[in-house]
Design a protein around this motif. Structure first.
Motif, mmCIF file in Angstrom:
data_model
loop_
_atom_site.group_PDB
_atom_site.id
_atom_site.type_symbol
_atom_site.label_atom_id
_atom_site.label_comp_id
_atom_site.label_asym_id
_atom_site.label_seq_id
_atom_site.Cartn_x
_atom_site.Cartn_y
_atom_site.Cartn_z
ATOM 1 N N UNK A 237 11.044 38.819 47.318
ATOM 2 C CA UNK A 237 10.718 40.186 46.918
ATOM 3 C C UNK A 237 11.626 41.146 47.670
ATOM 4 N N UNK A 238 12.149 42.154 46.984
ATOM 5 C CA UNK A 238 13.016 43.116 47.643
ATOM 6 C C UNK A 238 13.004 44.465 46.943
ATOM 7 N N UNK A 239 13.690 45.416 47.543
ATOM 8 C CA UNK A 239 13.858 46.745 46.946
ATOM 9 C C UNK A 239 15.280 47.209 47.210
ATOM 10 N N UNK A 240 15.794 48.035 46.311
ATOM 11 C CA UNK A 240 17.187 48.462 46.411
ATOM 12 C C UNK A 240 17.416 49.728 45.602
ATOM 13 N N UNK A 241 18.527 50.381 45.896
ATOM 14 C CA UNK A 241 18.932 51.546 45.106
ATOM 15 C C UNK A 241 19.867 51.150 43.974
ATOM 16 N N UNK B 117 11.681 55.289 48.417
ATOM 17 C CA UNK B 117 10.421 55.192 49.159
ATOM 18 C C UNK B 117 9.320 54.578 48.299
ATOM 19 N N UNK B 118 9.259 54.946 47.030
ATOM 20 C CA UNK B 118 8.258 54.361 46.131
ATOM 21 C C UNK B 118 8.528 52.884 45.896
ATOM 22 N N UNK B 119 9.783 52.518 45.740
ATOM 23 C CA UNK B 119 10.136 51.112 45.553
ATOM 24 C C UNK B 119 9.789 50.292 46.799
ATOM 25 N N UNK B 120 10.043 50.834 47.958
ATOM 26 C CA UNK B 120 9.727 50.123 49.208
ATOM 27 C C UNK B 120 8.225 50.036 49.431
ATOM 28 N N UNK B 121 7.497 51.068 49.025
ATOM 29 C CA UNK B 121 6.039 51.029 49.116
ATOM 30 C C UNK B 121 5.495 49.904 48.248
ATOM 31 N N UNK B 122 6.022 49.774 47.049
ATOM 32 C CA UNK B 122 5.592 48.699 46.154
ATOM 33 C C UNK B 122 5.929 47.334 46.753
ATOM 34 N N UNK B 123 7.107 47.196 47.325
ATOM 35 C CA UNK B 123 7.490 45.945 47.976
ATOM 36 C C UNK B 123 6.505 45.602 49.087
ATOM 37 N N UNK B 124 6.178 46.586 49.911
ATOM 38 C CA UNK B 124 5.226 46.377 51.000
ATOM 39 C C UNK B 124 3.855 45.960 50.471
ATOM 40 N N UNK C 182 3.111 44.393 47.689
ATOM 41 C CA UNK C 182 3.160 43.028 47.179
ATOM 42 C C UNK C 182 3.235 42.023 48.324
ATOM 43 N N UNK C 183 4.014 42.327 49.342
ATOM 44 C CA UNK C 183 4.162 41.402 50.466
ATOM 45 C C UNK C 183 2.909 41.328 51.332
ATOM 46 N N UNK C 184 2.182 42.435 51.470
ATOM 47 C CA UNK C 184 1.040 42.485 52.388
ATOM 48 C C UNK C 184 -0.288 42.100 51.752
ATOM 49 N N UNK C 185 -0.417 42.262 50.458
ATOM 50 C CA UNK C 185 -1.690 41.986 49.802
ATOM 51 C C UNK C 185 -1.605 40.704 48.981
ATOM 52 N N UNK C 186 -2.345 39.716 49.418
ATOM 53 C CA UNK C 186 -2.344 38.448 48.704
ATOM 54 C C UNK C 186 -2.846 38.577 47.277
ATOM 55 N N UNK C 187 -3.844 39.436 47.058
ATOM 56 C CA UNK C 187 -4.392 39.565 45.706
ATOM 57 C C UNK C 187 -3.408 40.267 44.768
#
Length: 80
Positions: free
Chosen positions: A17-21, A56-63, A65-70
Motif C-alpha cells: 500500500x502506498x501514496x504518491x503525487x 494529505x488525503x491520499x496519505x490519510x487513506x493509506x494510514x 488502510x494500514x492501521x485498521x484491519x477491518x
C-alpha cells in the motif's frame, strides 16, 4: 492529482500500500526495483488506486488502510 494505490507481487502474492503525487512515475520506480520495500518482490502489478485532491488525503487513506484491519480486510476482499 494524488493517489493511494495497492500493488500485488507476482512473485509471492503479497500486497503493498502506498501514496504518491504521480502514480505513473511511482509505479515505474517500483517496477525497476528502486523502492526498497518492493524490490525483492518483483515483478509487481498495480491492482487498485484511488485519486484524491491533496496528498494529505491520499496519505490519510493509506494510514487508515494500514492501521485498521477491518478497513484493510474489506478493501482487499473487494479487489481480489
Amino acid at each position: 492529482m494524488n493517489y493511494f494505490y495497492i500493488l500485488r507481487s507476482r512473485k509471492d502474492g503479497s500486497l503493498y500500500h502506498g501514496s504518491t503525487t504521480n502514480l505513473k512515475i511511482r509505479f515505474a520506480e517500483h517496477s525497476r526495483g528502486s523502492v526498497q520495500t518492493t524490490k525483492f518482490r518483483l515483478p509487481v502489478e498495480l491492482i487498485y488506486y484511488e485519486a484524491y485532491a491533496t496528498i494529505d488525503l491520499a496519505r490519510t487513506r493509506e494510514r487508515q488502510v494500514k492501521q485498521s484491519g477491518s478497513i484493510r480486510q474489506a478493501l482487499h476482499k473487494r479487489i481480489q
